[in-house]
Write a protein that holds these residues in place. Structure first.
Motif, PDB file in Angstrom:
ATOM      1  N   GLU A 192      -2.900  -0.290  -4.037  1.00 38.14           N
ATOM      2  CA  GLU A 192      -2.776  -1.500  -3.234  1.00 38.14           C
ATOM      3  C   GLU A 192      -1.804  -2.463  -3.914  1.00 38.14           C
ATOM      4  N   ASP A 193      -1.432  -3.505  -3.204  1.00 37.81           N
ATOM      5  CA  ASP A 193      -0.522  -4.520  -3.712  1.00 37.81           C
ATOM      6  C   ASP A 193      -1.065  -5.109  -5.013  1.00 37.81           C
ATOM      7  N   GLY A 194      -0.263  -5.058  -6.085  1.00 36.30           N
ATOM      8  CA  GLY A 194      -0.667  -5.582  -7.386  1.00 36.30           C
ATOM      9  C   GLY A 194      -1.263  -4.538  -8.310  1.00 36.30           C
ATOM     10  N   ASP A 195      -1.618  -3.334  -7.794  1.00 34.80           N
ATOM     11  CA  ASP A 195      -2.152  -2.278  -8.657  1.00 34.80           C
ATOM     12  C   ASP A 195      -1.034  -1.684  -9.508  1.00 34.80           C
ATOM     13  N   SER A 196      -1.391  -1.156 -10.670  1.00 37.19           N
ATOM     14  CA  SER A 196      -0.425  -0.470 -11.530  1.00 37.19           C
ATOM     15  C   SER A 196      -1.136   0.642 -12.291  1.00 37.19           C
ATOM     16  N   GLU A 197      -0.401   1.727 -12.530  1.00 38.24           N
ATOM     17  CA  GLU A 197      -0.920   2.867 -13.295  1.00 38.24           C
ATOM     18  C   GLU A 197       0.191   3.350 -14.231  1.00 38.24           C
ATOM     19  N   THR A 198      -0.187   3.825 -15.415  1.00 38.78           N
ATOM     20  CA  THR A 198       0.775   4.342 -16.385  1.00 38.78           C
ATOM     21  C   THR A 198       0.404   5.777 -16.737  1.00 38.78           C
ATOM     22  N   PHE A 199       1.404   6.674 -16.770  1.00 38.72           N
ATOM     23  CA  PHE A 199       1.183   8.089 -17.042  1.00 38.72           C
ATOM     24  C   PHE A 199       2.161   8.540 -18.128  1.00 38.72           C
ATOM     25  N   THR A 200       1.684   9.427 -19.022  1.00 42.31           N
ATOM     26  CA  THR A 200       2.534   9.950 -20.087  1.00 42.31           C
ATOM     27  C   THR A 200       2.353  11.457 -20.187  1.00 42.31           C
ATOM     28  N   ASP A 201       3.401  12.118 -20.667  1.00 43.59           N
ATOM     29  CA  ASP A 201       3.354  13.555 -20.924  1.00 43.59           C
ATOM     30  C   ASP A 201       4.418  13.861 -21.972  1.00 43.59           C
ATOM     31  N   GLU A 202       4.258  14.981 -22.642  1.00 46.23           N
ATOM     32  CA  GLU A 202       5.210  15.319 -23.691  1.00 46.23           C
ATOM     33  C   GLU A 202       6.545  15.804 -23.143  1.00 46.23           C
ATOM     34  N   GLU A 203       6.576  16.313 -21.916  1.00 46.30           N
ATOM     35  CA  GLU A 203       7.809  16.896 -21.387  1.00 46.30           C
ATOM     36  C   GLU A 203       8.279  16.255 -20.086  1.00 46.30           C
ATOM     37  N   ARG A 204       7.402  16.243 -19.033  1.00 52.62           N
ATOM     38  CA  ARG A 204       7.883  15.822 -17.714  1.00 52.62           C
ATOM     39  C   ARG A 204       6.731  15.247 -16.892  1.00 52.62           C
ATOM     40  N   ILE A 205       7.061  14.249 -16.058  1.00 56.66           N
ATOM     41  CA  ILE A 205       6.142  13.675 -15.080  1.00 56.66           C
ATOM     42  C   ILE A 205       6.747  13.899 -13.691  1.00 56.66           C
ATOM     43  N   ASP A 206       5.975  14.526 -12.777  1.00 54.66           N
ATOM     44  CA  ASP A 206       6.400  14.729 -11.390  1.00 54.66           C
ATOM     45  C   ASP A 206       5.600  13.787 -10.499  1.00 54.66           C
ATOM     46  N   LEU A 207       6.325  13.041  -9.658  1.00 49.34           N
ATOM     47  CA  LEU A 207       5.682  11.988  -8.851  1.00 49.34           C
ATOM     48  C   LEU A 207       6.088  12.126  -7.392  1.00 49.34           C
ATOM     49  N   ARG A 237       0.842  -1.203   0.000  1.00 48.22           N
ATOM     50  CA  ARG A 237       0.000   0.000   0.000  1.00 48.22           C
ATOM     51  C   ARG A 237       0.868   1.241   0.000  1.00 48.22           C
ATOM     52  N   SER A 238       0.587   2.189  -0.902  1.00 49.19           N
ATOM     53  CA  SER A 238       1.345   3.440  -0.975  1.00 49.19           C
ATOM     54  C   SER A 238       0.468   4.536  -1.562  1.00 49.19           C
ATOM     55  N   TRP A 239       0.555   5.730  -0.961  1.00 53.59           N
ATOM     56  CA  TRP A 239      -0.116   6.907  -1.515  1.00 53.59           C
ATOM     57  C   TRP A 239       0.764   7.499  -2.608  1.00 53.59           C
ATOM     58  N   VAL A 240       0.161   7.870  -3.750  1.00 52.69           N
ATOM     59  CA  VAL A 240       0.906   8.370  -4.898  1.00 52.69           C
ATOM     60  C   VAL A 240       0.192   9.598  -5.456  1.00 52.69           C
ATOM     61  N   SER A 241       0.988  10.624  -5.792  1.00 48.85           N
ATOM     62  CA  SER A 241       0.472  11.815  -6.470  1.00 48.85           C
ATOM     63  C   SER A 241       1.307  12.039  -7.725  1.00 48.85           C
ATOM     64  N   VAL A 242       0.635  12.266  -8.890  1.00 48.73           N
ATOM     65  CA  VAL A 242       1.326  12.428 -10.166  1.00 48.73           C
ATOM     66  C   VAL A 242       0.801  13.685 -10.853  1.00 48.73           C
ATOM     67  N   ARG A 243       1.723  14.533 -11.336  1.00 50.51           N
ATOM     68  CA  ARG A 243       1.372  15.747 -12.089  1.00 50.51           C
ATOM     69  C   ARG A 243       2.191  15.798 -13.374  1.00 50.51           C
ATOM     70  N   ASP A 244       1.611  16.551 -14.386  1.00 50.43           N
ATOM     71  CA  ASP A 244       2.353  16.716 -15.619  1.00 50.43           C
ATOM     72  C   ASP A 244       3.203  17.980 -15.542  1.00 50.43           C
ATOM     73  N   VAL A 245       3.834  18.369 -16.677  1.00 49.17           N
ATOM     74  CA  VAL A 245       4.766  19.492 -16.678  1.00 49.17           C
ATOM     75  C   VAL A 245       4.073  20.814 -16.342  1.00 49.17           C
ATOM     76  N   ASN A 246       2.754  20.905 -16.589  1.00 50.02           N
ATOM     77  CA  ASN A 246       2.002  22.118 -16.284  1.00 50.02           C
ATOM     78  C   ASN A 246       1.417  22.125 -14.876  1.00 50.02           C
ATOM     79  N   GLY A 247       1.746  21.110 -14.080  1.00 53.45           N
ATOM     80  CA  GLY A 247       1.209  21.035 -12.730  1.00 53.45           C
ATOM     81  C   GLY A 247      -0.184  20.436 -12.658  1.00 53.45           C
ATOM     82  N   GLN A 248      -0.702  19.919 -13.784  1.00 49.97           N
ATOM     83  CA  GLN A 248      -2.043  19.320 -13.791  1.00 49.97           C
ATOM     84  C   GLN A 248      -2.029  17.970 -13.086  1.00 49.97           C
TER      85      GLN A 248
END
Length: 284
Positions: A230-245, A211-222
């Protein structure tokens, strides 16, 4: 002006303090970048007291903590000096809302036992029905057919025929081995899927091993995602410039950046703030 204020003004800035500590430790910018996963151009800008490339004060504080630990400086003291120089109040710990949310949550997530019981009942009914159907077919066979089978078996015993043992020799197992090899899935399927990230974008895949809390934003702060995995969960994120996690439990997640596995995100319970671009992770 008092002596205390004069000494505070004479004290080197946050960036110069980090640079001096790095040089005293005999470390290069590239070595610090490999240890902290902060890109070399950002480290160079911070050492010149330029925090504009950090993406905001929250990320700047996270970079300062990581760099301070790498060169042997107290992270809290360095962040306090940064707040004083920038004239901003101290940042609240980002992990606190996560733990508050866990305490006030009315009911934790539980396994769906109802669905499991329904599936088990369906499997049992199907098994019983299959056995009953086969029993009816065996009981419905005519005596004449049974007699014909018996006579045929009496006239010719397959074990007595010459070459029967040879036909069941070592070569008989070859088709089974080929079939088993054909059914075995490739071990590299998951790696090939991850490696298929587009080269013109930054792609970050988060896989939770706890279990882990996660926050993800793109280059514009969105905000792209904020919540618990939870254990076994997965998420994929894309952006043209930068991903902040930001993660509240770095030891419970694995990261794949642009198709490459990041081996060591952090320890259990550790809060990590990370930024990735199209060139990450850097070669070497």
């Amino acid at each position: 002006m008092s002596q205390g204020n004069a000494s505070a003004e004479d004290r080197p800035s946050v960036g110069r303090t980090l640079r001096k500590a790095r040089l005293d430790s005999g470390l290069t910018v590239e070595e610090i970048s490999a240890t902290t996963r902060v890109r070399a151009p950002i480290i160079q800008a911070i050492e010149q007291d330029d925090f504009s490339r950090c993406g905001g004060d929250v990320y700047a504080r996270g970079h300062l903590r990581a760099l301070a630990r790498a060169v042997g400086l107290p992270p809290d003291d360095l962040v306090a000096r940064f707040n004083t120089e920038r004239g901003t109040p101290p940042a609240l710990p980002p992990a606190a809302p996560v733990f508050e949310a866990e305490r006030i949550r009315p009911e934790p997530r539980r396994p769906n036992w109802t669905a499991a019981m329904v599936a088990a009942i369906v499997a049992v009914v199907g098994f019983v029905g299959f056995n009953a159907l086969n029993g009816d077919e065996r009981a419905g066979g005519t005596p004449e057919a049974a007699g014909e089978d018996t006579d045929a078996g009496a006239e010719r015993d397959p074990d007595d025929e010459p070459g029967a043992a040879d036909s069941a020799g070592p070569g008989a197992s070859a088709p089974d081995e080929e079939a088993a090899g054909a059914d075995a899935p490739g071990d590299d399927a998951a790696d090939e899927a991850v490696a298929g990230a587009p080269a013109d974008r930054v792609t970050v895949r988060v896989v939770a091993s706890g279990r882990s809390w996660v926050s993800v934003r793109d280059v514009n702060g969105q905000q792209l995602f904020e919540g618990e995995l939870e254990d076994g969960d997965s998420e994929t994120f894309t952006d043209e410039e930068r991903i902040d996690l930001i993660t509240g439990n770095a030891g419970a997640i694995e990261l794949y950046v642009n198709g490459r596995h990041i081996p060591d995100v952090g320890g259990p319970g550790e809060v990590q703030r990370l930024s990735f671009t199209k060139g990450d992770p850097e070669e070497g």
